[in-house]
Design an enzyme around this catalytic site. Structure first.
Site: not given
Ligand code: C5P
Length: 398
Positions: A212, A291, A310, A340, A344
């Site tokens: 990213n 590769k 996470i 979101k 979450k």
């Molecule tokens: O779902 P999205 O990626 O937009 O959510 C953003 C939030 O979720 C951020 O706080 C990011 O650090 C956390 N996140 C995470 N693990 C992932 C994807 C996002 O902890 N696999």
């Protein structure tokens, strides 16, 4: 939106003898620009490098050099000059001056002011690399640490003597930052905070990866602000080119799976988990050990599998810490961020438009909690991070 944490702060700036003394003039200028109340005391040696008149003009106040100066009303200059001060900053602090401090010597005005002080003392060491590394200096540094003396620097780089290495005085702008950190309210003292920052890298083959776009600057600012607020901070960081904020312990990871493992270890016993990292949502299912070669005009498909979320995992722990998520959206900011936050199950979510924050020094953030929206406005990432931590401290208290 710019806050000035040094406005009205009463600082005694001590200057000792070294070529970096000329940078003290710039430091005084910056401090005055921030609205600080600066009083300058110089050693005799410092006055060989920069004149008291220069410092007097810049600080707009009398400059003190002499233990026997009769201008202090009751003749107690060595005590009076520091009594109304909130901190003594010695910049530059020479090896000789640090040696004196470490042993409690007081044979001139500045060393006597330091010995007689009631306020904290911060040193910005400046000396030749060999002098800094000399075991005698390192013994003195260790003793001063023991005595709770604060340090700004030294920095590494080219030195006035022509040698290169550790020992340069920290840049005045960086010393200013250390002072700003010192003056932050310690609202999170005693709290353990884990912050994730930066991108993750998901290997495709030994030389290619999915990642990213993330500089890590927002996450690092959050870690720094948490530390400034008195918390014990662990920063779990993806690959970024940023220095670790002072006093923060950093764990380096590459993939989302590694970040998850590092978070599992630290997040269970923390009070606050702040997930700023731009974690890759997917990883390559079977990364190639070698590769990959071009397939002569044919398409190449990668099979992706989902990475663990996470933040959602930490938020669903039976004894979950207070969780803060970040949402970088490219459109419909508030609508997406609200969804979101609910999905979450985090009490606080910081929403920003990806195009506002990406890579730069500034950002614009809206906080979402159970009471609604709180617009932090636009500004430098460190200032937004401080506001975020202030909000967190308020919610923890509530
Ligand atoms: O779902 P999205 O990626 O937009 O959510 C953003 C939030 O979720 C951020 O706080 C990011 O650090 C956390 N996140 C995470 N693990 C992932 C994807 C996002 O902890 N696999």
């Amino acid at each position: 939106m710019t806050t000035t944490p040094l406005k009205g702060r009463k600082i005694l700036l001590g200057i000792t003898g070294g070529i970096a003394a000329y940078k003290a003039a710039e430091l005084v200028r910056l401090l005055k620009k921030e609205g600080a109340d600066v009083r300058v005391a110089m050693t005799e040696a410092a006055a060989h490098f920069v004149t008291p008149v220069t410092l007097q003009a810049l600080s707009g106040a009398a400059v003190w050099t002499d233990l026997w100066d009769s201008r202090v009303a009751d003749g107690m200059g060595h005590i009076e000059l520091s009594r109304d001060r909130e901190i003594i900053l010695v910049a530059p602090a020479s090896a000789d001056f640090m040696a004196k401090l470490a042993h409690g010597l007081a044979d001139d005005l500045l060393s006597t002011l330091c010995l007689a002080r009631r306020c904290p003392l911060m040193l910005a060491p400046a000396m030749n690399v060999e002098m800094w590394q000399n075991p005698a200096t390192q013994r003195n540094v260790a003793a001063l640490y023991e005595d709770d003396v604060l340090f700004a620097g030294p920095a590494a780089g080219d030195q006035a003597c022509g040698e290169t290495g550790l020992g340069r005085m920290e840049d005045p702008a960086d010393i200013l930052e250390e002072l700003e950190a010192f003056f932050q309210p310690k609202r999170l003292a005693g709290k353990r905070i884990v912050v994730t920052a930066g991108p993750t890298e998901e290997p495709v083959d030994p030389v290619r990866m999915l990642t990213n776009a993330s500089s890590g600057k927002m996450g690092y600012a959050v870690a720094r602000a948490a530390r400034e607020a008195g918390a014990e901070v662990t920063l779990v960081s993806g690959p970024v080119a940023l220095p670790t904020p002072p006093g923060v312990s950093r764990v380096n990871v590459r993939t989302a799976a590694e970040m998850f493992e590092a978070v599992k270890k630290s997040a269970k016993s923390c009070d606050v988990f702040i997930s700023v990292a731009a974690v890759a949502d997917y990883r390559v299912k079977n990364p190639s050990g070698q590769k990959l070669k071009k397939a002569n005009g044919k398409d190449l498909s990668l099979q992706l599998e989902e990475n663990p979320d996470i933040l959602a995992w930490v938020a669903s722990l039976p004894k979950a810490p207070f969780c803060v998520g970040f949402a970088a959206e490219s459109e419909k900011l508030l609508q997406n961020a609200k969804e979101k936050r609910a999905r979450k199950k985090v009490p606080l979510l910081a929403a920003n438009l990806a195009q506002d924050g990406l890579g730069g020094e500034d950002n614009a953030i809206v906080l979402l909690d159970e009471r609604g929206e709180h617009d932090l406005g636009r500004g430098p990432k460190i200032e937004l991070a401080r506001k975020l931590l202030e909000h967190v401290a308020g919610m923890l208290k509530g």
